[in-house]
Design a protein around this motif. Structure first.
Motif, PDB file in Angstrom:
ATOM      1  N   ALA A  93       0.842  -1.200   0.000  1.00 52.41           N
ATOM      2  CA  ALA A  93       0.000   0.000   0.000  1.00 52.41           C
ATOM      3  C   ALA A  93       0.874   1.245   0.000  1.00 52.41           C
ATOM      4  N   ALA A  94       0.306   2.356  -0.451  1.00 55.74           N
ATOM      5  CA  ALA A  94       1.093   3.584  -0.613  1.00 55.74           C
ATOM      6  C   ALA A  94       1.560   4.166   0.714  1.00 55.74           C
ATOM      7  N   GLY A  95       0.723   4.101   1.755  1.00 57.50           N
ATOM      8  CA  GLY A  95       1.115   4.670   3.035  1.00 57.50           C
ATOM      9  C   GLY A  95      -0.021   4.712   4.024  1.00 57.50           C
ATOM     10  N   VAL A  96       0.263   5.291   5.187  1.00 61.48           N
ATOM     11  CA  VAL A  96      -0.702   5.408   6.285  1.00 61.48           C
ATOM     12  C   VAL A  96      -1.109   6.871   6.439  1.00 61.48           C
ATOM     13  N   ILE A  97      -2.400   7.107   6.595  1.00 62.29           N
ATOM     14  CA  ILE A  97      -2.946   8.461   6.682  1.00 62.29           C
ATOM     15  C   ILE A  97      -3.138   8.869   8.137  1.00 62.29           C
ATOM     16  N   ALA A  98      -2.731  10.098   8.479  1.00 60.29           N
ATOM     17  CA  ALA A  98      -2.927  10.594   9.843  1.00 60.29           C
ATOM     18  C   ALA A  98      -3.092  12.110   9.835  1.00 60.29           C
ATOM     19  N   PRO A  99      -4.168  12.621  10.433  1.00 59.63           N
ATOM     20  CA  PRO A  99      -4.248  14.057  10.697  1.00 59.63           C
ATOM     21  C   PRO A  99      -3.524  14.358  12.004  1.00 59.63           C
ATOM     22  N   ALA A 100      -3.393  15.624  12.342  1.00 65.15           N
ATOM     23  CA  ALA A 100      -2.821  15.966  13.645  1.00 65.15           C
ATOM     24  C   ALA A 100      -3.711  15.402  14.747  1.00 65.15           C
ATOM     25  N   ALA A 101      -5.008  15.541  14.575  1.00 64.20           N
ATOM     26  CA  ALA A 101      -6.022  15.008  15.493  1.00 64.20           C
ATOM     27  C   ALA A 101      -7.373  15.172  14.824  1.00 64.20           C
ATOM     28  N   PHE A 102      -8.374  14.535  15.374  1.00 66.10           N
ATOM     29  CA  PHE A 102      -9.733  14.692  14.851  1.00 66.10           C
ATOM     30  C   PHE A 102     -10.688  14.912  16.007  1.00 66.10           C
ATOM     31  N   GLY A 103     -11.333  16.071  16.024  1.00 62.88           N
ATOM     32  CA  GLY A 103     -12.406  16.331  16.972  1.00 62.88           C
ATOM     33  C   GLY A 103     -12.000  16.622  18.404  1.00 62.88           C
ATOM     34  N   ILE A 104     -10.706  16.877  18.659  1.00 63.09           N
ATOM     35  CA  ILE A 104     -10.334  17.147  20.050  1.00 63.09           C
ATOM     36  C   ILE A 104     -10.452  18.627  20.394  1.00 63.09           C
ATOM     37  N   GLU A 146      -2.555  14.640   6.936  1.00 63.74           N
ATOM     38  CA  GLU A 146      -3.803  15.174   6.371  1.00 63.74           C
ATOM     39  C   GLU A 146      -4.294  16.423   7.091  1.00 63.74           C
ATOM     40  N   PRO A 147      -4.352  17.561   6.394  1.00 61.56           N
ATOM     41  CA  PRO A 147      -5.011  18.744   6.968  1.00 61.56           C
ATOM     42  C   PRO A 147      -6.530  18.532   6.989  1.00 61.56           C
ATOM     43  N   LEU A 148      -7.176  18.896   8.096  1.00 61.06           N
ATOM     44  CA  LEU A 148      -8.628  18.818   8.221  1.00 61.06           C
ATOM     45  C   LEU A 148      -9.202  20.232   8.322  1.00 61.06           C
ATOM     46  N   HIS A 154      -7.722  21.949  15.009  1.00 62.58           N
ATOM     47  CA  HIS A 154      -7.255  23.329  15.132  1.00 62.58           C
ATOM     48  C   HIS A 154      -5.776  23.488  14.784  1.00 62.58           C
ATOM     49  N   MET A 155      -5.086  22.376  14.467  1.00 66.98           N
ATOM     50  CA  MET A 155      -3.639  22.450  14.282  1.00 66.98           C
ATOM     51  C   MET A 155      -3.191  22.531  12.830  1.00 66.98           C
ATOM     52  N   ILE A 156      -3.725  21.679  11.971  1.00 69.89           N
ATOM     53  CA  ILE A 156      -3.331  21.672  10.556  1.00 69.89           C
ATOM     54  C   ILE A 156      -4.593  21.706   9.707  1.00 69.89           C
ATOM     55  N   ASN A 157      -4.841  22.842   9.057  1.00 72.04           N
ATOM     56  CA  ASN A 157      -6.036  23.009   8.239  1.00 72.04           C
ATOM     57  C   ASN A 157      -5.742  23.159   6.750  1.00 72.04           C
ATOM     58  N   ARG A 158      -4.552  23.606   6.401  1.00 75.56           N
ATOM     59  CA  ARG A 158      -4.221  23.876   4.993  1.00 75.56           C
ATOM     60  C   ARG A 158      -2.982  23.090   4.559  1.00 75.56           C
ATOM     61  N   ASP A 179      -7.178  16.659   0.600  1.00 78.34           N
ATOM     62  CA  ASP A 179      -8.577  16.218   0.680  1.00 78.34           C
ATOM     63  C   ASP A 179      -9.474  17.316   0.110  1.00 78.34           C
ATOM     64  N   PHE A 180     -10.207  17.002  -0.962  1.00 87.94           N
ATOM     65  CA  PHE A 180     -11.004  18.030  -1.641  1.00 87.94           C
ATOM     66  C   PHE A 180     -12.084  18.630  -0.746  1.00 87.94           C
TER      67      PHE A 180
END
Length: 269
Positions: A93-104, A146-148, A154-158, A179-180
């Motif tokens: 597989a190409a890789g593992v996806i991770a945002p800084a956090a989700f919903g904290i 992944e920016p959310l 609140h940490m990585i959006n762009r 992510d579109f």
């Protein structure tokens, strides 16, 4: 540019059924969770060999977050992602996806002021990414950061925020996920942002403006796909959204919609 999708219940129970269904619907890969990859690894490996359809990427399926406020949560995320990276490399597989956090936390929702400063957030993320970069390099895999959108993190959006961390740390085994859905909220111009972060984009998520299948909202996928083609992106673009109406019909229509845009832009399928 290759189309993939996250798993759905109507794909079937076994992974041979799932991968066969993905191919039937017009997709070229399947994105799954890290816990599923580990727990059903031998079955998945056999199904990939039988069907010829790869596992495109790994999303979720680990404990904690790399930017968690609690140190224990951050350590669990780093440890779990490290283990998942080894299986990811073995399955191809190409890789593992991770945002800084989700919903904290969100600076756009009460109480508005997070427990750490922006500088402290950055220090924590650089430390987590440094550790994961070592693990990814050892495994021979990639972490997709992944920016959310502002309401989910609140940490990585762009894209440029993710790029800045990667470049500051010199992380050779960390790339950016575009992510579109999130870009439609956070980027001034999706196509321009893609072009500006061109050398670091390793994976793409697809959802429309209303979080439904591409083609059921108002995101301009044409310009975004042209930008991806312009920078020579050849990785997976994975469906990550909700489904409205008949799921199989929605998938067939969305696959046709996406392929028409790729072909119109001069891309190959």
């Amino acid at each position: 540019m290759k189309l993939a999708t996250q798993d759905r219940s109507f794909f079937g129970e076994s992974f041979e059924e799932k991968l066969s269904k993905v191919k039937e619907l017009g997709f070229e890969g399947l994105e799954i969770g890290g816990d599923v990859l580990i727990n059903r690894f031998e079955e998945i490996k056999k199904a990939v060999n039988t069907t010829g359809v790869p596992i495109s990427s790994i999303c979720g399926g680990y404990r904690g977050w790399i930017g968690a406020f609690e140190e224990e949560g951050r350590k669990m995320a780093i440890s779990d992602i490290g283990e998942i990276l080894r299986y990811t490399a073995e399955i191809g597989a190409a890789g593992v996806i991770a945002p800084a956090a989700f919903g904290i936390f969100s600076r756009k929702l009460p109480p508005f002021t997070p427990p750490r400063t922006a500088e402290e957030d950055r220090e924590v993320l650089l430390d987590s990414l440094e550790k994961i970069n070592v693990l990814a390099k050892e495994a021979g895999s990639i972490l997709f950061l992944e920016p959310l959108n502002r309401y989910e993190d609140h940490m990585i959006n762009r894209l440029e925020q993710a790029k800045s961390l990667i470049e500051q740390g010199g992380f050779s085994s960390v790339q950016v996920l575009a992510d579109f859905f999130h870009m439609s909220m956070e980027e001034v111009n999706i196509a321009k942002s893609i072009e500006e972060e061109n050398h670091l984009i390793g994976h793409v998520h697809l959802a429309d403006s209303n979080r439904l299948m591409p083609g059921q909202g108002h995101i301009d996928f044409d310009s975004g796909f042209k930008a991806l083609q312009k920078i020579g992106f050849s990785g997976f673009m994975s469906i990550e959204c909700e489904i409205s109406g008949d799921p199989e019909k929605s998938y067939l229509e969305s696959a046709a919609f996406l392929k028409s845009i790729i072909i119109k832009g001069g891309g190959n399928l």
